[in-house]
Write a protein that holds these residues in place. Structure first.
Motif, PDB file in Angstrom:
ATOM      1  N   SER A  94     -18.214  36.384 -12.747  1.00 33.70           N
ATOM      2  CA  SER A  94     -18.385  34.984 -13.106  1.00 33.70           C
ATOM      3  C   SER A  94     -19.550  34.866 -14.079  1.00 33.70           C
ATOM      4  N   SER A  95     -19.378  33.986 -15.040  1.00 35.68           N
ATOM      5  CA  SER A  95     -20.436  33.745 -16.006  1.00 35.68           C
ATOM      6  C   SER A  95     -20.592  32.242 -16.171  1.00 35.68           C
ATOM      7  N   GLN A  96     -21.838  31.772 -16.025  1.00 33.43           N
ATOM      8  CA  GLN A  96     -22.121  30.359 -16.261  1.00 33.43           C
ATOM      9  C   GLN A  96     -23.572  30.209 -16.656  1.00 33.43           C
ATOM     10  N   ARG A  97     -23.795  29.355 -17.640  1.00 29.21           N
ATOM     11  CA  ARG A  97     -25.152  29.065 -18.112  1.00 29.21           C
ATOM     12  C   ARG A  97     -25.949  30.329 -18.426  1.00 29.21           C
ATOM     13  N   GLY A  98     -25.282  31.306 -19.039  1.00 31.35           N
ATOM     14  CA  GLY A  98     -25.951  32.530 -19.457  1.00 31.35           C
ATOM     15  C   GLY A  98     -26.234  33.519 -18.347  1.00 31.35           C
ATOM     16  N   LYS A  99     -25.743  33.259 -17.152  1.00 30.15           N
ATOM     17  CA  LYS A  99     -25.970  34.162 -16.030  1.00 30.15           C
ATOM     18  C   LYS A  99     -24.651  34.802 -15.621  1.00 30.15           C
ATOM     19  N   ASP A 100     -24.652  36.128 -15.558  1.00 26.78           N
ATOM     20  CA  ASP A 100     -23.466  36.877 -15.153  1.00 26.78           C
ATOM     21  C   ASP A 100     -23.646  37.358 -13.720  1.00 26.78           C
ATOM     22  N   VAL A 101     -22.591  37.191 -12.923  1.00 31.04           N
ATOM     23  CA  VAL A 101     -22.610  37.601 -11.527  1.00 31.04           C
ATOM     24  C   VAL A 101     -21.343  38.399 -11.256  1.00 31.04           C
ATOM     25  N   ALA A 102     -21.482  39.448 -10.456  1.00 25.38           N
ATOM     26  CA  ALA A 102     -20.319  40.212 -10.003  1.00 25.38           C
ATOM     27  C   ALA A 102     -20.389  40.310  -8.486  1.00 25.38           C
ATOM     28  N   ILE A 103     -19.258  40.049  -7.838  1.00 21.11           N
ATOM     29  CA  ILE A 103     -19.189  40.062  -6.381  1.00 21.11           C
ATOM     30  C   ILE A 103     -17.993  40.896  -5.957  1.00 21.11           C
ATOM     31  N   ASP A 104     -18.252  41.899  -5.124  1.00 17.69           N
ATOM     32  CA  ASP A 104     -17.166  42.661  -4.509  1.00 17.69           C
ATOM     33  C   ASP A 104     -16.638  41.859  -3.332  1.00 17.69           C
ATOM     34  N   VAL A 105     -15.307  41.768  -3.222  1.00 23.22           N
ATOM     35  CA  VAL A 105     -14.683  40.985  -2.165  1.00 23.22           C
ATOM     36  C   VAL A 105     -13.628  41.835  -1.457  1.00 23.22           C
ATOM     37  N   HIS A 106     -13.664  41.786  -0.135  1.00 30.82           N
ATOM     38  CA  HIS A 106     -12.597  42.335   0.698  1.00 30.82           C
ATOM     39  C   HIS A 106     -11.905  41.125   1.305  1.00 30.82           C
ATOM     40  N   PHE A 107     -10.650  40.923   0.944  1.00 26.78           N
ATOM     41  CA  PHE A 107      -9.900  39.704   1.248  1.00 26.78           C
ATOM     42  C   PHE A 107      -8.744  40.019   2.186  1.00 26.78           C
ATOM     43  N   PHE A 108      -8.601  39.190   3.212  1.00 27.53           N
ATOM     44  CA  PHE A 108      -7.473  39.275   4.134  1.00 27.53           C
ATOM     45  C   PHE A 108      -6.938  37.860   4.278  1.00 27.53           C
ATOM     46  N   GLY A 109      -5.717  37.624   3.811  1.00 31.45           N
ATOM     47  CA  GLY A 109      -5.213  36.260   3.799  1.00 31.45           C
ATOM     48  C   GLY A 109      -3.788  36.137   4.287  1.00 31.45           C
ATOM     49  N   ARG A 110      -3.451  34.914   4.638  1.00 32.88           N
ATOM     50  CA  ARG A 110      -2.095  34.558   5.065  1.00 32.88           C
ATOM     51  C   ARG A 110      -1.631  33.435   4.146  1.00 32.88           C
ATOM     52  N   PHE A 111      -0.398  33.564   3.670  1.00 33.24           N
ATOM     53  CA  PHE A 111       0.147  32.600   2.720  1.00 33.24           C
ATOM     54  C   PHE A 111       1.401  31.944   3.279  1.00 33.24           C
ATOM     55  N   ALA A 112       1.623  30.692   2.892  1.00 30.37           N
ATOM     56  CA  ALA A 112       2.835  29.961   3.257  1.00 30.37           C
ATOM     57  C   ALA A 112       4.009  30.507   2.436  1.00 30.37           C
TER      58      ALA A 112
END
Length: 128
Positions: A94-112
């Protein structure tokens, strides 16, 4: 939106879901609740690092997103589907207002059946 049980590439589905949600949210002045409801069921609960987020909290979270207008990119490293369940490991950039961020995500989801998210559990960590 594609149905989960008909997708051929779970990694692409995951990337499309989040980038589409963000794109639609930032595209105009459409009511944020309508955008949230397009991508999530009314009983949505997302638990991120132990913090539950229901539909109203998700709608409330859209205000700063719309104000800050971040650009996002996802690198989906792994994703698998089993019925209505999707598990994925990705890095969100993600980048906003000149700041870059990186986030590692482990996702477990259920979908309709219609492809909207019903439930998600995410474990995250910032990448330096």
């Amino acid at each position: 939106m594609k149905q989960l049980n008909s997708i051929e590439d779970p990694k692409q589905f995951m990337a499309d879901f989040y980038t589409g949600f963000t794109r639609d949210l930032l595209a105009g002045d459409e009511d944020a609740a309508l955008v949230v409801d397009r991508y999530h069921t009314p009983d949505i609960v997302q638990v991120a690092d132990g913090n539950p987020i229901d539909r109203q909290k998700l709608i409330d979270h859209t205000r700063p997103v719309r104000k800050n207008r971040p650009t996002i990119r996802m690198d989906v490293h792994d994703a698998v589907v089993d019925g209505d369940l999707l598990a994925a490991r990705y890095t969100l950039h993600s980048s906003q207002r000149g700041k870059d961020v990186a986030i590692d995500v482990h996702f477990f989801g259920r979908f309709a059946p219609d492809g909207r998210m019903r439930e998600a559990h995410m474990l995250t960590r910032a990448v330096s």
